[in-house]
Design an enzyme around this catalytic site. Structure first.
Site, PDB file in Angstrom:
ATOM      1  CE  LYS A  76      -3.882   1.941   2.682  1.00 18.66           C
ATOM      2  NZ  LYS A  76      -4.792   1.687   3.826  1.00 18.66           N
ATOM      3  CB  SER A 151      -7.996   3.641   2.813  1.00 24.61           C
ATOM      4  OG  SER A 151      -7.202   2.999   3.805  1.00 24.61           O
ATOM      5  CB  SER A 175      -8.419   0.632   5.497  1.00 22.00           C
ATOM      6  OG  SER A 175      -9.184   1.804   5.437  1.00 22.00           O
TER       7      SER A 175
HETATM    8  N1  GLN Z   1     -13.351   4.142   6.403  1.00 24.23           N
HETATM    9  C1  GLN Z   1     -12.616   4.522   7.574  1.00 24.23           C
HETATM   10  C2  GLN Z   1     -12.177   5.957   7.451  1.00 24.23           C
HETATM   11  O1  GLN Z   1     -12.449   6.517   6.454  1.00 24.23           O
HETATM   12  C3  GLN Z   1     -11.447   3.613   7.799  1.00 24.23           C
HETATM   13  C4  GLN Z   1     -10.269   3.934   6.998  1.00 24.23           C
HETATM   14  C5  GLN Z   1      -9.077   3.108   7.366  1.00 24.23           C
HETATM   15  O2  GLN Z   1      -9.202   2.068   8.014  1.00 24.23           O
HETATM   16  N2  GLN Z   1      -7.904   3.603   7.003  1.00 24.23           N
HETATM   17  O3  GLN Z   1     -11.604   6.517   8.321  1.00 24.23           O
END
Ligand code: GLN
Length: 483
Positions: A76, A151, A175
């Site tokens: 990532k 994400s 994410s």
């Molecule tokens: N959807 C969550 C957010 O937008 C989690 C994102 C994540 O785990 N990085 O914060």
């Protein structure tokens, strides 16, 4: 060759059926051919990959072995990679070449993994759809008009499309697990402190945790083995021995106590997903598990608490991107204040700016007690709920997400609608617990995930249950058409 799992690749390399260099070339060609449809990579690292593959082949020729020696992966794009762009999905870091490797990157490289590239992601890991990326949305290989989740959407899309067998992700509120669910993968968020955060660009430091995305639990075990462990450079890393995850995959599930929280089956859950979750419960019963209804009474407060704590920490973490030290700088600033304002205004996208403002507000004098402190208290109550539940059960099971993947753009004008998709995943981050999502079926041709949660440092238990489930079901073997 692109269909092989990490475990199969390790056997193929050991049996000299192919070399890491051959495999790497096949996958790089496949990425060049198919990724334009998916947009799952931000950067490709062909030269590094071929160099690492040759080095891995040489190490094998010298008698070395290891499940990751010569295995192709991707990171990532928030794991720092020395000399390679590490963008975090943001214009702010579009020109940033990290001066060092993140611990996770260094550990996997030392184990012989081959880095094919850096994957697409929501900007600064803020999102559930990969649509906030400066580099454009990644697409879901199950339907290119749908989001792959976020994400870690690029990692998920690439692995689901068989561009490579596994990739790293990070999980602040879901994410890893949510994109795994939306693309028919297995993804594991480890216990907070299990995997080093050093060199992982921070979103919300008390919640962020790196982990593996792969097709099977067996492969997640292999990748996690290479990522986990104490790191003195991360003050929140925990000095606990790392078990042999692959060796623990075959434990019997006889007598395993599975808790199903009644709060999970509320009105927000797609009833077709509820049915698939109950079908996975039946499957685990056949393997000897016993099911118990439990309660997580404070779950309803999790989303509001998370969307105060995460932006608060983000507002602090992202203050370092000021246009002075590194990253994007605006043209012709009039003075220092103009430099800060325009560099941040032009460098950050709308979702990141929204979170910085919410976070700064929640932390400001006069509001701190009402929002941030309150949210921290809720966080403790949520943790207490889990501790009480784990006195009665070994694993908690439920849906990973309330809905399957949605159409690109469908939630763009309604950030709260996207936040609500995190309802099942964020509690594990608030409590610091490990969680895994694995394939559990399909709704309208789109994958559905079942989530398993376990007590601290019981990643092995999650992998064991998921592996046994995958020995007896074939959801995880389904391949998206065209890939
Ligand atoms: N959807 C969550 C957010 O937008 C989690 C994102 C994540 O785990 N990085 O914060």
């Amino acid at each position: 060759m692109h269909q092989l799992t990490l475990a199969e690749i390790a056997r193929g390399l050991a049996d000299k059926k192919f070399s890491s260099e051959e495999l790497t070339k096949v996958l790089l060609a496949r990425i060049a051919q198919l990724d334009p449809q998916l947009n799952s990579f931000i950067s490709l690292t062909e030269d590094l990959a071929l160099q690492q593959a040759k080095a891995a082949d040489a190490r094998r020729a010298n008698g070395e072995s290891g499940a990751l020696l010569g295995a192709p992966i991707a990171h990532k794009d928030l794991f720092c990679t020395q000399g390679i762009r590490t963008s975090c999905g943001s214009k702010m870091l579009d020109n940033f070449k990290a001066p060092y490797d993140a611990t996770v990157v260094a550990k996997l490289a030392a184990a012989g993994a081959v880095t094919l590239g850096k994957t697409n992601m929501d900007e600064f890991a803020m999102g559930s759809a990969n649509e906030s990326s400066y580099y454009g949305a990644a697409k879901n290989p199950w339907n290119l008009e749908y989001v792959p989740g976020g994400s870690s959407g690029g990692s998920a899309a690439a692995v689901a499309a068989r561009l490579l067998p596994a990739a790293t992700g990070t999980d602040t509120g879901g994410s890893i697990r949510q994109p795994a669910a939306l693309t028919n993968l297995t993804g594991l968020k480890p216990t907070y402190g299990r995997v080093s955060r050093w060199g992982m660009i921070a979103y919300a430091s008390s919640l962020d945790q790196g982990g593996p995305l792969a097709r099977t639990a067996e492969d997640c075990a292999i990748l996690l083995q290479g990522m986990a462990g104490f790191d003195p450079q991360d003050s929140t890393s925990i000095d606990e021995p790392v078990p042999d995850y692959s060796a623990g995959l075959n434990g019997s599930l006889q007598g395993l106590r599975i808790g199903v929280p009644k709060e999970y089956f509320s009105a927000g859950l797609d009833p077709r997903i509820a049915d698939l979750i109950m079908a996975s419960v039946e499957e685990l019963k056949k393997l000897g598990a016993v099911i118990k209804e439990i309660s997580l009474p404070n779950m309803q407060h999790a989303i509001p608490a998370y969307y105060v704590i995460a932006p608060a920490e983000a507002s602090s973490n992202l203050s370092r991107f000021d246009g002075v030290r590194f990253g994007y700088r605006c043209e012709d600033p009039k003075n220092l204040e103009d430099l800060y304002k325009r560099s941040r205004g032009e460098g950050f996208g709308p979702e990141v700016q929204r979170r910085i403002m919410v976070g700064a507000y929640a932390l400001s004098a006069g509001y701190y007690d009402a929002y941030y402190l309150k949210a921290q208290k809720i966080r403790r109550l949520i943790k207490n709920d889990f501790m009480a539940a784990f006195n009665e059960v070994d694993i908690i099971l439920g849906p990973t997400t309330p809905n399957p993947a949605w159409k690109l753009g469908a939630k763009n004008n309604d950030p709260v609608a996207a936040y609500l998709e995190d309802v099942y995943t964020i509690t594990a981050n608030l409590a610091g617990l490990p969680g895994l999502s694995m394939p559990a079926g399909f709704v309208d041709g789109l994958p559905v995930g079942v989530q398993l949660l376990a007590p601290y440092f019981q990643e092995g238990r999650l992998l064991n249950v998921a592996h046994q489930y995958q020995q007896n079901t074939d959801w995880h073997t389904r391949t998206p058409t065209g890939f």
